[in-house]
Scaffold this motif. Structure first.
Motif, PDB file in Angstrom:
ATOM      1  N   ALA A  77       0.643  -1.330   0.120  1.00 60.86           N
ATOM      2  CA  ALA A  77       0.258  -0.146  -0.021  1.00 60.86           C
ATOM      3  C   ALA A  77       0.925   1.237  -0.087  1.00 60.86           C
ATOM      4  N   LEU A  78       1.858   1.336   0.675  1.00 58.14           N
ATOM      5  CA  LEU A  78       2.876   2.484   0.665  1.00 58.14           C
ATOM      6  C   LEU A  78       4.054   2.322  -0.163  1.00 58.14           C
ATOM      7  N   PHE A  79       4.407   1.476  -0.589  1.00 59.28           N
ATOM      8  CA  PHE A  79       5.537   1.209  -1.586  1.00 59.28           C
ATOM      9  C   PHE A  79       5.546   0.487  -2.699  1.00 59.28           C
ATOM     10  N   GLU A  80       6.160   1.194  -4.149  1.00 58.27           N
ATOM     11  CA  GLU A  80       5.897   0.439  -5.295  1.00 58.27           C
ATOM     12  C   GLU A  80       6.983  -0.430  -5.539  1.00 58.27           C
ATOM     13  N   ARG A  81       6.706  -1.492  -6.133  1.00 56.72           N
ATOM     14  CA  ARG A  81       7.696  -2.508  -6.248  1.00 56.72           C
ATOM     15  C   ARG A  81       8.823  -2.162  -7.415  1.00 56.72           C
ATOM     16  N   ALA A  82       8.051  -1.361  -8.211  1.00 56.85           N
ATOM     17  CA  ALA A  82       8.962  -0.912  -9.691  1.00 56.85           C
ATOM     18  C   ALA A  82       8.333   0.301  -9.831  1.00 56.85           C
ATOM     19  N   ARG A  83       9.257   1.244  -9.668  1.00 55.19           N
ATOM     20  CA  ARG A  83       9.062   2.684 -10.127  1.00 55.19           C
ATOM     21  C   ARG A  83       8.732   2.921 -11.853  1.00 55.19           C
ATOM     22  N   SER A  84       8.130   4.058 -12.118  1.00 54.94           N
ATOM     23  CA  SER A  84       7.799   4.258 -13.320  1.00 54.94           C
ATOM     24  C   SER A  84       9.173   4.500 -13.929  1.00 54.94           C
ATOM     25  N   ARG A  85       9.483   4.063 -15.161  1.00 52.93           N
ATOM     26  CA  ARG A  85      10.723   4.133 -16.032  1.00 52.93           C
ATOM     27  C   ARG A  85      10.863   5.690 -16.334  1.00 52.93           C
ATOM     28  N   HIS A  86       9.703   6.317 -16.507  1.00 53.22           N
ATOM     29  CA  HIS A  86       9.760   7.894 -17.046  1.00 53.22           C
ATOM     30  C   HIS A  86       9.594   8.673 -15.723  1.00 53.22           C
ATOM     31  N   ARG A  87      10.628   9.533 -15.289  1.00 51.65           N
ATOM     32  CA  ARG A  87      10.419  10.284 -14.002  1.00 51.65           C
ATOM     33  C   ARG A  87      10.023  11.578 -14.414  1.00 51.65           C
ATOM     34  N   TRP A  88      10.105  12.282 -15.537  1.00 50.27           N
ATOM     35  CA  TRP A  88       9.451  13.487 -15.994  1.00 50.27           C
ATOM     36  C   TRP A  88       8.090  14.008 -15.645  1.00 50.27           C
ATOM     37  N   PRO A  89       7.137  12.914 -15.604  1.00 51.00           N
ATOM     38  CA  PRO A  89       5.863  13.359 -15.353  1.00 51.00           C
ATOM     39  C   PRO A  89       5.703  14.081 -14.043  1.00 51.00           C
ATOM     40  N   ILE A  90       6.633  13.906 -13.096  1.00 47.71           N
ATOM     41  CA  ILE A  90       6.525  14.404 -11.783  1.00 47.71           C
ATOM     42  C   ILE A  90       6.231  15.781 -11.939  1.00 47.71           C
TER      43      ILE A  90
END
Length: 253
Positions: A70-83
């Motif tokens: 619930a709190l953590f992603e197993r694999a983050r988004s490959r693209h970071r710029w949408p932040i």
């Protein structure tokens, strides 16, 4: 995890939370448009139903054993710029807060605002982009996980009508909540943690109430933030890249 994630479990937890906050909010006797009138109305309404809702979510999450997914992603988004979309929302908060006339906000009201911000960020993120997301990922592709969590996040605000909120205003809030939910989803996917989404969500609501109580006229900063929410709808598609399918189900094995 003690209980294997399933979509129906996530939806049931969401329904339970919505029922709790709606019923307790109605019983508080404070109308929606009066929640931010004073420190007393903040604590008697939002503080009460959000506090009870937080206890409910902590108990349920612990019983299910879903804290980590619930709190953590197993694999983050490959693209970071949408932040950039949630970053614009954060920038809007930084612009809006200094414009608040803090002389209008006493210590009691500030305590109420802090309580509201912390509990809203924790509760609404955990129930939608935490537990609901965990359940949905067991069977659905990530695009449907985003769409469902954001849609139900928007829909939960429709219950404000029960507390006396005007229908037109509520419908607008539902749409904006969907867009904001998309920005919070992006925050989770890019940073790898729901905690950052909780922080941004809490700051956003804190700022909304603070500017509504301590300024004269609309805040430019929050208008900028709405622009960030709209942008989130455009860029969210790039966060699906490298999103793992049925991640939680795999972790449960």
């Amino acid at each position: 995890m003690r209980v294997s994630p399933r979509p129906w479990i996530g939806i049931a937890v969401w329904v339970g939370y919505v029922v709790i906050v709606t019923v307790v909010g109605a019983l508080s006797g404070v109308g929606y448009n009066n929640i931010g009138d004073s420190a007393e109305t903040l604590f008697r309404s939002a503080g009460l139903f959000l506090g009870i809702g937080a206890v409910y979510l902590v108990i349920v999450t612990t019983i299910l054993g879903w804290w980590r997914p619930a709190l953590f992603e197993r694999a983050r988004s490959r693209h970071r710029w949408p932040i950039v979309a949630p970053a614009i929302m954060a920038l809007s908060v930084a612009i809006a807060l200094p414009a608040v006339d803090w002389s209008r906000i006493d210590g009691g009201y500030l305590a109420g605002l802090l309580t509201l911000g912390i509990l809203v960020g924790f509760n609404e993120e955990l129930v939608t982009r935490g537990l609901l997301l965990t359940g949905l990922r067991a069977e659905f592709r990530e695009v449907w996980v985003w769409l469902t969590t954001s849609a139900l996040f928007g829909l939960m605000h429709a219950t404000n009508i029960i507390s006396g909120a005007p229908v037109a205003q509520t419908l607008q809030q539902v749409v904006l909540a969907f867009l904001g939910g998309t920005a919070f989803y992006i925050t989770r996917r890019v940073t790898g943690s729901l905690i950052w989404a909780m922080a941004l969500h809490g700051l956003w609501d804190f700022t909304t109430f603070a500017t509504g109580h301590g300024t004269v006229g609309p805040s430019f900063g929050l208008f900028l933030g709405v622009g960030g929410e709209v942008l989130a709808l455009v860029v969210v598609w790039w966060t699906f890249a490298n999103a793992e399918r049925r991640t939680v189900a795999t972790e449960a094995q």
